[in-house]
Design an enzyme around this catalytic site. Sequence first.
Site, PDB file in Angstrom:
ATOM      1  N   ASP A  82       0.855  -1.181   0.000  1.00  0.00           N
ATOM      2  CA  ASP A  82       0.000   0.000   0.000  1.00  0.00           C
ATOM      3  C   ASP A  82       0.892   1.233   0.000  1.00  0.00           C
ATOM      4  OD1 ASP A  82       0.061   0.998   3.102  1.00  0.00           O
ATOM      5  OD2 ASP A  82       0.026  -1.189   3.014  1.00  0.00           O
ATOM      6  N   ASP A 171      -9.970   3.362   5.516  1.00  0.00           N
ATOM      7  CA  ASP A 171      -8.862   3.303   6.471  1.00  0.00           C
ATOM      8  C   ASP A 171      -9.309   4.058   7.723  1.00  0.00           C
ATOM      9  OD1 ASP A 171      -6.558   3.598   7.946  1.00  0.00           O
ATOM     10  OD2 ASP A 171      -5.347   4.419   6.320  1.00  0.00           O
ATOM     11  N   GLU A 173      -8.496   4.325  11.704  1.00  0.00           N
ATOM     12  CA  GLU A 173      -7.471   3.939  12.677  1.00  0.00           C
ATOM     13  C   GLU A 173      -7.176   5.097  13.622  1.00  0.00           C
ATOM     14  OE1 GLU A 173      -3.312   4.178  11.164  1.00  0.00           O
ATOM     15  OE2 GLU A 173      -4.261   4.016   9.160  1.00  0.00           O
TER      16      GLU A 173
END
Length: 283
Positions: A82, A171, A173
């Site tokens: 990534d 994403d 987090e």
Amino acid sequence: MEAVRSSIVLSRGRSRLTVTGVLTGLLLTLSVPAAVPESGAVTPERGSAYMGMGVLAHDGIARGATADSLPDSRTGQTEGVDVSSYQRDVAWSTLYGSGVRWAYTKATEGTYYTNPSFTQQYNGSYNVGMIRGSYHFATPDTTSGATQASYFVAHGGGWSKDGKTLPGVLDIEWNPYGADCYGKTASQMVSWIADFLNTYKSRTGRDAVIYTATNWWTKCTGNYSGFSATNPLWIARYASTAGTLPAGWAYYTMWQYTSTGKTVGDHDRFNGSTTQLKTFASG
């Protein structure tokens, strides 16, 4: 005595802070932005976040776990990477030659940032034969989940059933800019995530992948299990195993296992063969 104007640049990681002062005789006045906490750490600029940034800062790397010490066996799994603007132009042919077969590129963050290196990264991986997709770095404290999902789709986060495009990734987090859970309660966070996922599904026809770390998920969603039936899990843990997964998921679809890989730091494994990866891309 003539005044002397000075400029000092402090750097930490990808963040830059310029401190300007005027020295007259023995007097130096420094003007420091409020974003710099008392500890001396510099708050990153909005847009600089990348997949795993918060995971590395909060969860770290398991003792003794490095890219060289992790299991070399890829039986039944397929290597991936990534990337974000931090990598700029990526050496895709080198990665492909080392066995990397899929890649995710950061497309957007919040509703205020698009990756300036997106075209080279997204198209470059495709051009060497990889299956590729894009991800969105969520900032639940700035705008709604639906708004961010729409922004993501409009700026590189779409999906097509061509067998070469992976579904978009949320994403979600540790917050690199402030409070770990973005100032939300567990129920508010679950609602925000659902808002994003439902909008993405309605816009693309695919369920988005959820990228997260178990520690963050437990703290900020109350270890909510309700998305496991529809949304694939991409777990982040820099260790020799993926460890305990968030509630509801019996297995991971992808695993970000290191931030110190070769050519590109963030390396990942798809929990299946290349043939299964193509099937997953096709939906």
